[in-house]
Design an enzyme around this catalytic site. Sequence first.
Site, PDB file in Angstrom:
ATOM      1  CB  SER A 136      16.293   4.435   3.146  1.00  0.00           C
ATOM      2  OG  SER A 136      15.563   5.095   4.146  1.00  0.00           O
ATOM      3  CE  LYS A 194       2.953   8.659  -1.898  1.00  0.00           C
ATOM      4  NZ  LYS A 194       2.590   7.395  -1.252  1.00  0.00           N
ATOM      5  CD  GLU A 195      10.935   8.785   0.364  1.00  0.00           C
ATOM      6  OE1 GLU A 195      10.636   8.370   1.489  1.00  0.00           O
ATOM      7  OE2 GLU A 195      11.773   8.224  -0.363  1.00  0.00           O
ATOM      8  CG  ASP A 216      14.405   0.207  -2.181  1.00  0.00           C
ATOM      9  OD1 ASP A 216      15.304  -0.455  -2.718  1.00  0.00           O
ATOM     10  OD2 ASP A 216      13.847  -0.126  -1.123  1.00  0.00           O
ATOM     11  CG  ASP A 234      10.992   0.852  12.943  1.00  0.00           C
ATOM     12  OD1 ASP A 234      10.141  -0.052  12.904  1.00  0.00           O
ATOM     13  OD2 ASP A 234      10.696   2.052  12.898  1.00  0.00           O
TER      14      ASP A 234
END
Length: 969
Positions: free
Chosen positions: A244, A250-251, A280, A669
């Site tokens: 994901s 940021k990623e 996303d 989670d």
Amino acid sequence: MLHGHMSYGRGDAHDMPRSVQTIEPQTPLYTSGPQGPLDSHPISPDNSVLGGANSISGSKRIYPFPYSDPGTPGITKSGDFSKEYGYGSVAWKERVDSWKSKQEKLQMTTTEGVIPSSGSKGDSVDDSGMDGADVSLMDEARQPLSRKVNIASSLINPYRMVIVLRLVVLGFFFRYRILNPVPNAFGLWLTSIVCEIWFAFSWILDQFPKWFPINRETYLDRLSLRYEREGEPSHLAAVDVFVSTVDPMKEPPLVTANTVLSILAVDYPVDKVSCYVSDDGAAMLTFEALSETSEFARKWVPFCKNFNIEPRAPEVYFAQKIDYLKDKVQPNFVKERRAMKREYEEFKVRINALVAKAQKVPDEGWIMQDGTPWPGNNTRDHPGMIQVFLGHSGGLDSDGNELPRLVYVSREKRPGFNHHKKAGAMNALVRVSAVLTNAPYFLNLDCDHYINNSKALREAMCFMMDPTVGPKVCYVQFPQRFDGIDLHDRYANRNTVFFDINMKGLDGVQGPVYVGTGCCFRRQALYGYDPPIQPKKPSMACDCLPGWLCGPRHSKKKSGKSKKTEQKKQPPVRTDSTVPIFNLEDIEEGMEGYDDDKSLMMSKKNFEKRFGQSPVFLASTLLEEGGVPPSASPAGLLKEAIHVISCGYEDKTDWGLEIGWIYGSVTEDILTGFKMHARGWRSVYCMPRRPAFKGSAPINLSDRLNQVLRWALGSVEIFLSRHCPLWYGYGGRLKFLERFAYINTIVYPLTSIPLLVYCTLPAICLLTGKFIIPTISNIASLWFLGLFLSIIATGVLEMRWSGVGIEEWWRNEQFWVIGGVSAHLFAVIQGFLKVLAGIDTNFTVTSKGSDDQDQFAELYLFKWTSLLIPPTTLLVINLVGVVAGISDAISSGYSSWGPLFGKLFFAFWVIVHLYPFLKGLMGRQNRTPTIVIVWSVLLASIFSLLWVRIDPFLIRATGPDQKLCGINC
Ligand SMILES: O=c1ccn([C@@H]2O[C@H](COP(=O)(O)OP(=O)(O)O[C@H]3O[C@H](CO)[C@@H](O)[C@H](O)[C@H]3O)[C@@H](O)[C@H]2O)c(=O)[nH]1
Ligand SMILES: [Mn+2]
């Protein structure tokens, strides 16, 4: 698994009819993968899947297609397509027949006393074609694939004894505390006792699930013997891997690329691995980076496999400061490594160029290589996009071997829909993968969690594919391990107390909680089925049946009730978790009456209400061994894949409520795992010696506090939801201690309130000269000492059985206080606001730095956040209190030093716990934003003055003019 020579079934080909098991040779699912750089294949709108099968096989690659449905937007009817192999078709009947005959066959084998084969795995070992020489190997192959290793009783028994002792001492301690109020500071005394009772309660919640800790051992060689016989195609089960990602800023794409590369190079049959990346953020940057990654994988994967390197994430591999020639024997290794390193650097430059280009959005939005606008230009309003790279017919690697499939997925986003953050993204992937590959297991990874141990999937299969252990296991969770954490792990990012103590404890109960990443699931468990009920007598022959089909059969009498319970429309305050939300009868109904159209329709309706209206998806859920029907056309499958990621797909279905990732909490989670445990599944904790996965963690104070804030907020959301473990799922199969642990994970944020109060008490005591304990007798001081010692002893013994070091343990204690008085407190406030005022919570993604220049610059990074106010205030008032107390004692002579000592001890306790926070506040250059200082000094002084003036804890019997001031009088 989509490759010609592979057959789907494990074992005999006549286990199931060909139509279900064998994949037709050379069936091209996708003609994908760019043969060259992106721009060499201009995109034409005709390449969209709607152009039909021809356009797909005709073009070199499938481009993300803005799916514009000719008919009704949102829900698509698949038309002819469903007739081909969907529900109610001829193929459907065949499947039902095959299922029945297989069931009969399996029943026969077990009653005949042949090897009871694995639950959902049809057959594990078959005896056909075995000669004498193989027999000893066979014996080995029949051994269990894993083993429980109990903690040595010399380590665990003293631990348990100390826990009991601590409980007893605690009892006496409270007896003393309650029977001995402090007359001149009744309020202080009462407050402190209430806090202490809460702490004791939360200790019990935390402590008892750790009563039966275990370790586990896996046997990879037996797995291989059992499922990978010489000269035969591998019988290991297929695994879909989900990654994901949401925000390429940021990623960083390089981080995601490394994760993807480590997956593509994993030590597992290539045709059994598919990697799905969920974007996303609908970012063209992510898409293009993935395209580059798929090209680089052609060189990287064979390199990893040829030289058996670890880890298979290139960034980490090349950064390793170890002797890379150790146990390398091939003469060409050095040369190849050097060449590969160069290739990787060039790849990195290409990715960096993409990132640089992506910094500024052009006015007209992003344009793809072929000149058409990027469909995701509006990240909040865009169609679903799917692109398949690599895989069967996607071109070969540089050694001429096939590569695992890589699929880019960006689910549809429309305003006015709740997208449910990560949980929603994962559910979209569950469906896309069901339609395209339908592996019986899937592994979930965050974009920064790469595979560090290339045998990780095999480790998971040692549990999942074990005939006795497997069928009951809903997921195998691996511990989270991290790279790039500061030497002393100032903010307890490693979380070893949780991963090496609590999780091992839970493994001995009903299994570890799911922590969001590094977790391998059984697909059927996420579809909401119950685990198989173990038969009392072996003659029940149930072991051999696919687990999810077994469960309901035994609870047949309850099924009438279940139909009512499953209507979630009525507030299900007490959902009976033993009741399967689906049961076999629904399927049987469809089977027994398949000439009877009406009953078929009925069961179809029920099914659609649960899973949504995709005939392909519905059909896939019945293939408990996974795989896609051979008759499926690639074009049809892709069209259906787009359908199942559309916004409206989940409307009026059970997605997120009963099946898949469960919605309603930013810690999806915990909730998702809880739901499965409540149904009676067990999970397994797997800790290979070489960590299976590694990720990154926020090492600066503000980011860390924000992460902890999100986790705590998620817990509060669960606490206030219908899934609160305090009331949910009673009468079910959730084990008592497991429930304890879940209660602990959702009530811990509430501890912040007593904690904050308790941490102000020493300051108040020092400033007012009062104390929470009356002058102490010798006997009483024994209870204090005893409690103190038993706390230390449990800590020490816990560290001994778990192997957690003293520093890690102490950091955990400190961060418990730091997070407690800041992030947890805010989480409680925000959580209640959400419920009372309907303010929605958001998922603040933590940034995963990719720059390797100065790792620890990050540690000292300071970002202002209001989370810093309460701990700073606490620090200041306690420091002021210490100064005030000491100066008071100095002026009042020796006699006052005795009582002062106790108070100083408490203030000291607060200060040492907050010490890492103080360090973080100082930053590297000792520069703290003035705002924090101003606020804190202000608050602290107001607070001290107020208490000194009003002194509410003082019993005023002694006269109003006495003790007006606690300082220096
Ligand atoms: O709308 C969203 C928001 C987040 N994510 C992904 O969720 C993951 C977790 O995000 P991160 O910011 O790294 O959170 P952590 O606190 O590090 O993550 C832990 O805690 C989360 C729950 O709060 C779990 O979702 C994660 O799996 C678990 O690793 C990342 O891969 C994101 O890309 C999405 O896909 N969609
Ligand atoms: Mn993370």
